[in-house]
Design a protein around this motif. Structure first.
Motif, mmCIF file in Angstrom:
data_model
loop_
_atom_site.group_PDB
_atom_site.id
_atom_site.type_symbol
_atom_site.label_atom_id
_atom_site.label_comp_id
_atom_site.label_asym_id
_atom_site.label_seq_id
_atom_site.Cartn_x
_atom_site.Cartn_y
_atom_site.Cartn_z
ATOM 1 N N VAL A 103 0.747 -1.038 -0.334
ATOM 2 C CA VAL A 103 0.269 0.328 -0.161
ATOM 3 C C VAL A 103 1.040 1.294 -0.229
ATOM 4 O O VAL A 103 1.142 1.476 0.686
ATOM 5 C CB VAL A 103 -1.123 -0.151 1.394
ATOM 6 C CG1 VAL A 103 -1.921 1.187 0.923
ATOM 7 C CG2 VAL A 103 -1.666 -1.611 1.650
ATOM 8 N N CYS A 104 0.690 1.942 -1.184
ATOM 9 C CA CYS A 104 1.426 3.214 -1.156
ATOM 10 C C CYS A 104 1.147 4.666 0.235
ATOM 11 O O CYS A 104 -0.223 3.741 0.457
ATOM 12 C CB CYS A 104 1.005 3.865 -2.401
ATOM 13 S SG CYS A 104 1.848 5.734 -2.743
ATOM 14 N N ARG A 105 2.379 5.030 0.427
ATOM 15 C CA ARG A 105 2.225 5.646 1.944
ATOM 16 C C ARG A 105 1.491 7.414 1.854
ATOM 17 O O ARG A 105 0.595 8.036 2.463
ATOM 18 C CB ARG A 105 3.451 6.066 2.273
ATOM 19 C CG ARG A 105 3.308 4.677 3.085
ATOM 20 C CD ARG A 105 3.039 4.087 3.469
ATOM 21 N NE ARG A 105 2.569 4.781 5.147
ATOM 22 C CZ ARG A 105 3.024 4.860 6.262
ATOM 23 N NH1 ARG A 105 3.969 4.448 6.289
ATOM 24 N NH2 ARG A 105 1.998 5.517 7.067
ATOM 25 N N HIS A 106 1.485 7.406 0.366
ATOM 26 C CA HIS A 106 0.757 8.836 -0.151
ATOM 27 C C HIS A 106 -0.589 8.314 -0.336
ATOM 28 O O HIS A 106 -1.571 9.166 0.627
ATOM 29 C CB HIS A 106 1.236 9.265 -1.579
ATOM 30 C CG HIS A 106 0.628 10.558 -2.211
ATOM 31 N ND1 HIS A 106 0.270 10.258 -3.503
ATOM 32 C CD2 HIS A 106 0.274 11.610 -1.478
ATOM 33 C CE1 HIS A 106 -0.019 11.302 -3.488
ATOM 34 N NE2 HIS A 106 -0.353 12.288 -2.652
ATOM 35 N N ARG A 107 -1.575 7.782 -1.059
ATOM 36 C CA ARG A 107 -3.164 7.814 -1.112
ATOM 37 C C ARG A 107 -3.357 6.840 -1.509
ATOM 38 O O ARG A 107 -4.247 5.962 -1.672
ATOM 39 C CB ARG A 107 -3.323 8.971 -1.984
ATOM 40 C CG ARG A 107 -3.667 10.067 -1.596
ATOM 41 C CD ARG A 107 -3.442 11.052 -2.973
ATOM 42 N NE ARG A 107 -5.259 11.408 -3.422
ATOM 43 C CZ ARG A 107 -5.504 12.373 -4.407
ATOM 44 N NH1 ARG A 107 -4.747 12.711 -5.043
ATOM 45 N NH2 ARG A 107 -6.170 11.812 -4.958
ATOM 46 N N GLY A 108 -2.639 5.590 -0.929
ATOM 47 C CA GLY A 108 -2.596 4.151 -0.329
ATOM 48 C C GLY A 108 -2.757 2.905 -1.096
ATOM 49 O O GLY A 108 -3.722 2.112 -1.893
ATOM 50 N N VAL A 166 7.438 1.163 -7.434
ATOM 51 C CA VAL A 166 7.157 2.682 -8.113
ATOM 52 C C VAL A 166 5.554 2.439 -8.068
ATOM 53 O O VAL A 166 4.521 1.903 -8.918
ATOM 54 C CB VAL A 166 7.313 2.548 -9.125
ATOM 55 C CG1 VAL A 166 7.400 4.106 -9.474
ATOM 56 C CG2 VAL A 166 8.776 2.532 -9.459
ATOM 57 N N CYS A 167 4.828 3.081 -7.157
ATOM 58 C CA CYS A 167 3.204 3.782 -7.447
ATOM 59 C C CYS A 167 3.067 4.119 -8.346
ATOM 60 O O CYS A 167 3.627 4.875 -8.677
ATOM 61 C CB CYS A 167 3.083 4.199 -6.370
ATOM 62 S SG CYS A 167 1.237 4.516 -5.341
ATOM 63 N N PRO A 168 1.697 3.339 -8.765
ATOM 64 C CA PRO A 168 1.630 3.812 -10.830
ATOM 65 C C PRO A 168 0.854 5.048 -10.761
ATOM 66 O O PRO A 168 0.836 6.008 -11.631
ATOM 67 C CB PRO A 168 0.578 3.114 -11.008
ATOM 68 C CG PRO A 168 -0.135 2.234 -9.503
ATOM 69 C CD PRO A 168 1.452 2.077 -8.809
ATOM 70 N N TYR A 169 0.607 5.642 -9.109
ATOM 71 C CA TYR A 169 -0.448 6.878 -9.436
ATOM 72 C C TYR A 169 -0.087 8.258 -9.616
ATOM 73 O O TYR A 169 0.204 8.696 -10.605
ATOM 74 C CB TYR A 169 -1.561 6.939 -7.866
ATOM 75 C CG TYR A 169 -2.756 7.463 -7.813
ATOM 76 C CD1 TYR A 169 -3.100 8.534 -9.183
ATOM 77 C CD2 TYR A 169 -2.952 7.982 -6.971
ATOM 78 C CE1 TYR A 169 -4.063 8.736 -8.655
ATOM 79 C CE2 TYR A 169 -4.899 7.961 -6.493
ATOM 80 C CZ TYR A 169 -5.062 9.188 -7.666
ATOM 81 O OH TYR A 169 -6.172 9.476 -8.177
ATOM 82 N N HIS A 170 0.603 8.678 -8.419
ATOM 83 C CA HIS A 170 2.043 9.995 -8.415
ATOM 84 C C HIS A 170 3.307 9.542 -8.616
ATOM 85 O O HIS A 170 4.146 10.709 -7.911
ATOM 86 C CB HIS A 170 1.629 10.871 -7.073
ATOM 87 C CG HIS A 170 0.189 10.902 -6.885
ATOM 88 N ND1 HIS A 170 -1.027 9.884 -6.374
ATOM 89 C CD2 HIS A 170 -0.685 11.739 -7.902
ATOM 90 C CE1 HIS A 170 -1.724 10.194 -6.666
ATOM 91 N NE2 HIS A 170 -1.583 11.417 -6.765
ATOM 92 N N ASN A 171 3.935 8.063 -8.620
ATOM 93 C CA ASN A 171 4.971 7.658 -8.659
ATOM 94 C C ASN A 171 6.115 7.691 -7.893
ATOM 95 O O ASN A 171 7.046 7.641 -7.723
ATOM 96 C CB ASN A 171 6.192 8.414 -9.522
ATOM 97 C CG ASN A 171 5.512 7.431 -11.194
ATOM 98 O OD1 ASN A 171 5.814 8.205 -12.136
ATOM 99 N ND2 ASN A 171 4.419 7.212 -11.133
HETATM 100 S S1 FES Z 1 -1.508 7.118 -3.935
HETATM 101 FE FE1 FES Z 1 0.785 6.025 -4.461
HETATM 102 S S2 FES Z 1 2.219 7.734 -5.108
HETATM 103 FE FE2 FES Z 1 0.302 8.389 -4.989
#
Ligand code: FES
Ligand code: FE2
Length: 385
Positions: free
Chosen positions: A94-99, A115-120
């Protein structure tokens, strides 16, 4: 080295067999709502599956640094990775930015970073937050150390990887495994090679599956056209070892052991040894390989079954690979699916039908009773609301 726990159960069974002792008459009743009551199911999930060691794999599944697999069967996205230092770690996927989910693969995949696909946002194999695009503009002053991936407690015993799905929980494998560690060591569990596994969703309560694999009564009946003829009818025994159960089922060669000293017993050819590993795993010691079935409850009448197979060495050629593919296919598609899984799904329908208020366990189903006793010890007896 012989397997101490299984050898003891084997010796007790041999003694019973030598003396021609019949199983004492016995009857137990189990309320069918034990398998259909959603409230009890939620209690089981909370008591047994939310904070304790759960088997998720084997070190041989992660050969190289960066190798990663995901595990979603506990209701949480989990990933297990062999990090750059060779250590195996578990994180919430789970990404710590927005999950958002970081790793999306059903197979073992090799990664150099996540690498998170949402905002990298980018994390190292050790879970540390390494890079935030446009950091200074959008997140100036953010403490990266507080945004590492959420780690889960992980421990390894004889090559088997256990994770606690509660990030605040702990794992004490010495205590959890107890004496069965020596049995795994005797069978060389840590040195095995991962061959393959399948994941299947079944319409049955998870306990019916454990019941089936603790039941010596059905072997020569349900399996009469497949593996049944290899076994002596109802010569089997289950014994507790800590929170686990060791079962020995006599093969046709069992009587050979009567005239042999213990050091010449061949537990894998004269019997079938299986271990119920608390709370949800059945390890099966076949004559030349080890398989496991892990039962993950998803609904009161639905279970995800992971069936995996470990062999002693990498197949050296295509012929050897084909041999193991065939062996796995026969047990999975020739025995478990059409026979064991089938009766569990049918029993679930039967439990819900109202035909029986109780099911019955008799003298040859004491392994099932032992499993239920263990659960009652952990959770108290089943009490319908
Ligand atoms: S939710 Fe993962 S980078 Fe924004
Ligand atoms: Fe079976």
């Amino acid at each position: 080295m012989s397997a101490p726990g299984f050898t003891e159960v084997f010796s007790h069974l041999l003694e019973e067999y030598r003396e021609g002792r019949a199983a004492p008459p016995f009857q137990a009743k189990v309320d069918t709502r034990f398998y259909t009551d959603p409230a009890w199911f939620e209690k089981e999930k909370a008591a047994l599956f939310s904070d304790g060691p759960i088997l998720v794999g084997h070190v041989a599944m992660l050969k190289s640094n960066g190798d990663t697999f995901t595990h979603d069967h506990l209701g949480k996205p989990i990933m297990v990775v062999r990090a750059g230092d060779g250590e195996i770690r578990a994180f919430l996927n789970v990404c710590r930015h927005r999950g958002v989910r970081l790793v999306n693969s059903d197979e073992v995949i090799n990664k150099t970073s996540f690498v998170c696909p949402y905002h990298n946002w980018t994390y190292g194999l050790d879970g540390a937050l390494k890079h935030i695009p446009l950091h200074e503009e959008s997140f100036a002053g953010l403490d990266a150390q507080c945004h590492s991936l959420k780690a889960l407690p992980l421990a390894i015993c004889e090559g088997l990887i256990f994770v606690n799905p509660d990030p605040l929980g702990s794992i004490d494998l010495e205590k959890h495994m107890g004496m069965v560690k020596a049995d795994f060591a005797a069978f060389g569990m840590a040195d095995h090679v991962f061959f393959r596994q399948t994941v299947t969703t079944l319409k049955t309560n998870w306990k019916l599956l454990v019941d089936a694999f603790q039941d010596g009564y059905h072997v020569t009946r349900l399996h009469r056209k497949t593996v049944g003829p290899h076994f002596i009818d109802v010569v089997s025994r289950s014994e507790r070892s800590g929170d686990h159960l060791l079962s020995v089922v006599a093969r046709n060669e069992f009587a050979d052991a009567l005239d042999l000293p213990p050091e010449q017993w061949d537990l894998r050819r004269q019997a079938s040894c299986a271990m119920y590993l608390f709370p949800n795993v059945e390890m099966i010691i076949h004559p030349d390989y080890i398989s496991y079935l892990a039962f993950f409850p998803t609904k009161v009448d639905e279970t995800v079954v992971v069936h995996g197979c470990f062999i002693e060495e990498e197949p050296q050629n295509e012929k050897a690979r084909a041999h193991w593919e065939r062996a796995f296919d026969i047990i999975e598609n020739g025995v478990f699916r059409p026979e064991d899984y089938f009766v569990c799904e049918q029993a679930q329908i039967g439990m819900s039908s109202g035909a029986n208020s109780h099911l019955l366990l008799g003298a040859h189903e004491t392994g099932v009773k032992a499993f239920h006793d263990l659960l009652a010890e952990k959770m108290g007896p089943y009490l319908a609301e």
